[in-house]
Design a protein around this motif. Structure first.
Motif, PDB file in Angstrom:
ATOM      1  N   UNK A  54       0.877  -1.165   0.000  1.00  0.00           N
ATOM      2  CA  UNK A  54       0.000   0.000   0.000  1.00  0.00           C
ATOM      3  C   UNK A  54       0.917   1.218   0.000  1.00  0.00           C
ATOM      4  N   UNK A  55       1.199   1.781  -1.185  1.00  0.00           N
ATOM      5  CA  UNK A  55       2.263   2.787  -1.306  1.00  0.00           C
ATOM      6  C   UNK A  55       1.960   4.094  -0.591  1.00  0.00           C
ATOM      7  N   UNK A  56       3.006   4.624   0.019  1.00  0.00           N
ATOM      8  CA  UNK A  56       2.944   5.915   0.678  1.00  0.00           C
ATOM      9  C   UNK A  56       4.359   6.319   1.051  1.00  0.00           C
ATOM     10  N   UNK A  57       4.640   7.595   1.026  1.00  0.00           N
ATOM     11  CA  UNK A  57       5.994   8.061   1.357  1.00  0.00           C
ATOM     12  C   UNK A  57       6.248   8.069   2.854  1.00  0.00           C
ATOM     13  N   UNK A  59       3.639 -12.088   7.263  1.00  0.00           N
ATOM     14  CA  UNK A  59       4.233 -10.885   7.832  1.00  0.00           C
ATOM     15  C   UNK A  59       3.415  -9.666   7.475  1.00  0.00           C
ATOM     16  N   UNK A  60       3.476  -8.669   8.337  1.00  0.00           N
ATOM     17  CA  UNK A  60       2.769  -7.416   8.082  1.00  0.00           C
ATOM     18  C   UNK A  60       3.508  -6.299   8.798  1.00  0.00           C
ATOM     19  N   UNK A  61       3.517  -5.126   8.178  1.00  0.00           N
ATOM     20  CA  UNK A  61       4.190  -4.000   8.800  1.00  0.00           C
ATOM     21  C   UNK A  61       4.081  -2.751   7.962  1.00  0.00           C
ATOM     22  N   UNK A  62       4.916  -1.791   8.305  1.00  0.00           N
ATOM     23  CA  UNK A  62       4.929  -0.511   7.615  1.00  0.00           C
ATOM     24  C   UNK A  62       6.377  -0.077   7.460  1.00  0.00           C
ATOM     25  N   UNK A  63       6.728   0.367   6.263  1.00  0.00           N
ATOM     26  CA  UNK A  63       8.032   0.992   6.043  1.00  0.00           C
ATOM     27  C   UNK A  63       7.789   2.489   6.198  1.00  0.00           C
ATOM     28  N   UNK A  64       8.489   3.100   7.148  1.00  0.00           N
ATOM     29  CA  UNK A  64       8.274   4.516   7.446  1.00  0.00           C
ATOM     30  C   UNK A  64       9.463   5.353   6.985  1.00  0.00           C
ATOM     31  N   UNK A  65       9.160   6.583   6.550  1.00  0.00           N
ATOM     32  CA  UNK A  65      10.219   7.543   6.252  1.00  0.00           C
ATOM     33  C   UNK A  65       9.850   8.855   6.931  1.00  0.00           C
ATOM     34  N   UNK A  66      10.847   9.612   7.379  1.00  0.00           N
ATOM     35  CA  UNK A  66      10.559  10.884   8.057  1.00  0.00           C
ATOM     36  C   UNK A  66      10.031  11.939   7.089  1.00  0.00           C
ATOM     37  N   UNK A  67       8.917  12.540   7.458  1.00  0.00           N
ATOM     38  CA  UNK A  67       8.269  13.530   6.595  1.00  0.00           C
ATOM     39  C   UNK A  67       9.147  14.750   6.337  1.00  0.00           C
ATOM     40  N   UNK A  68      10.073  15.032   7.242  1.00  0.00           N
ATOM     41  CA  UNK A  68      10.905  16.221   7.073  1.00  0.00           C
ATOM     42  C   UNK A  68      12.209  15.949   6.323  1.00  0.00           C
ATOM     43  N   UNK A 106      -4.383  -2.686   4.679  1.00  0.00           N
ATOM     44  CA  UNK A 106      -4.614  -2.502   3.242  1.00  0.00           C
ATOM     45  C   UNK A 106      -3.611  -3.315   2.412  1.00  0.00           C
ATOM     46  N   UNK A 107      -2.374  -3.403   2.877  1.00  0.00           N
ATOM     47  CA  UNK A 107      -1.366  -4.191   2.164  1.00  0.00           C
ATOM     48  C   UNK A 107      -1.755  -5.671   2.156  1.00  0.00           C
ATOM     49  N   UNK A 108      -2.246  -6.174   3.286  1.00  0.00           N
ATOM     50  CA  UNK A 108      -2.713  -7.566   3.335  1.00  0.00           C
ATOM     51  C   UNK A 108      -3.909  -7.764   2.413  1.00  0.00           C
ATOM     52  N   UNK A 109      -4.810  -6.785   2.379  1.00  0.00           N
ATOM     53  CA  UNK A 109      -5.976  -6.868   1.495  1.00  0.00           C
ATOM     54  C   UNK A 109      -5.543  -6.932   0.029  1.00  0.00           C
ATOM     55  N   UNK A 110      -4.510  -6.183  -0.328  1.00  0.00           N
ATOM     56  CA  UNK A 110      -3.981  -6.234  -1.697  1.00  0.00           C
ATOM     57  C   UNK A 110      -3.464  -7.628  -2.023  1.00  0.00           C
ATOM     58  N   UNK A 111      -2.730  -8.227  -1.093  1.00  0.00           N
ATOM     59  CA  UNK A 111      -2.199  -9.572  -1.328  1.00  0.00           C
ATOM     60  C   UNK A 111      -3.336 -10.583  -1.468  1.00  0.00           C
ATOM     61  N   UNK A 112      -4.349 -10.487  -0.606  1.00  0.00           N
ATOM     62  CA  UNK A 112      -5.509 -11.390  -0.677  1.00  0.00           C
ATOM     63  C   UNK A 112      -6.213 -11.220  -2.020  1.00  0.00           C
ATOM     64  N   UNK A 113      -6.448  -9.979  -2.411  1.00  0.00           N
ATOM     65  CA  UNK A 113      -7.101  -9.679  -3.693  1.00  0.00           C
ATOM     66  C   UNK A 113      -6.349 -10.353  -4.833  1.00  0.00           C
ATOM     67  N   UNK A 114      -5.040 -10.233  -4.827  1.00  0.00           N
ATOM     68  CA  UNK A 114      -4.262 -10.809  -5.922  1.00  0.00           C
ATOM     69  C   UNK A 114      -4.361 -12.331  -5.937  1.00  0.00           C
ATOM     70  N   UNK A 115      -4.269 -12.946  -4.790  1.00  0.00           N
ATOM     71  CA  UNK A 115      -4.371 -14.416  -4.721  1.00  0.00           C
ATOM     72  C   UNK A 115      -5.715 -14.870  -5.271  1.00  0.00           C
ATOM     73  N   UNK A 116      -6.766 -14.172  -4.918  1.00  0.00           N
ATOM     74  CA  UNK A 116      -8.098 -14.580  -5.352  1.00  0.00           C
ATOM     75  C   UNK A 116      -8.379 -14.245  -6.808  1.00  0.00           C
ATOM     76  N   UNK A 117      -7.794 -13.169  -7.314  1.00  0.00           N
ATOM     77  CA  UNK A 117      -8.096 -12.738  -8.684  1.00  0.00           C
ATOM     78  C   UNK A 117      -7.098 -13.214  -9.736  1.00  0.00           C
ATOM     79  N   UNK A 118      -5.905 -13.579  -9.331  1.00  0.00           N
ATOM     80  CA  UNK A 118      -4.864 -13.967 -10.292  1.00  0.00           C
ATOM     81  C   UNK A 118      -5.282 -15.129 -11.199  1.00  0.00           C
ATOM     82  N   UNK A 119      -5.894 -16.205 -10.673  1.00  0.00           N
ATOM     83  CA  UNK A 119      -6.263 -17.303 -11.587  1.00  0.00           C
ATOM     84  C   UNK A 119      -7.200 -16.853 -12.706  1.00  0.00           C
ATOM     85  N   UNK A 120      -8.187 -16.031 -12.384  1.00  0.00           N
ATOM     86  CA  UNK A 120      -9.114 -15.545 -13.416  1.00  0.00           C
ATOM     87  C   UNK A 120      -8.403 -14.609 -14.385  1.00  0.00           C
TER      88      UNK A 120
END
Length: 179
Positions: free
Chosen positions: A7-10, A30-39, A144-158
């Motif tokens: 789930x892209x974000x700076x 696994x689940x997490x967030x890659x963070x970068x400092x806004x400043x 949201x990142x996990x939801x993206x992975x689930x979506x892909x697993x379910x939709x990729x075969x079709x």
């Protein structure tokens, strides 16, 4: 199938790895967030994001990467940051030869909740249920990142069957013109 959802974000880039196949129980690896400092300088933020995503790719070795497709929002600054983070995810995966799929937010919501208009709480609740978690992943970017992975697993075969059908049709149409 093992999929890294991004789930892209700076400032906060959600990441989640799910393994499984359509029609069977899925497993969160696994689940997490890659963070970068806004400043921080933009270049430094993009490098930090790249390093974070590379660590996830090294650790989990996904077969696919699913990234949320950037869509137009009212805040141009937010769209730019999201697009830049998305490009870093595409670059990291492509450099390794990992196929990347882009899914729209409404496509992801529809896949996991049944409604393309679901809110973040509904998506988090369904991700929790589908992956048999004790609580919804926090922050919402991680869910949201996990939801993206689930979506892909379910939709990729079709999607693969559709691509094969289009390729077959194209091949036949081209063959008919050259004969």
């Amino acid at each position: 199938m093992r999929v890294l959802g991004v789930d892209p974000g700076l400032t906060r880039c959600g990441v989640g790895v799910v393994e499984g196949v359509a029609g069977r129980p899925l497993t969160m690896l696994g689940v997490g967030v890659v963070r970068t400092p806004a400043d921080a300088d933009l270049g430094h933020r993009l490098v930090a994001l790249e390093r974070g995503l590379e660590q996830w790719l090294d650790e989990h070795r996904p077969e696919y990467v699913a990234v949320e497709r950037v869509f137009s929002q009212h805040n141009v600054r937010t769209v730019m940051g999201t697009a830049q983070a998305s490009a870093v995810a595409l670059l990291c995966a492509s450099r390794r030869g990992i196929p990347v799929a882009l899914h729209t937010p409404s496509e992801v919501k529809a896949a996991v909740t049944g409604s393309g208009r679901a809110d973040k709480a509904q998506v988090g609740a369904m991700v929790t249920r589908l992956l048999r978690l004790a609580a919804p992943p926090k922050p919402a970017d991680a869910a949201d990142a996990l939801a993206l992975a689930i979506c892909h697993i379910w939709r990729a075969p079709a999607q693969n069957r559709l691509q094969q059908a289009v390729a077959l049709h194209t091949a036949h149409a081209t063959k008919g013109r050259t004969a």
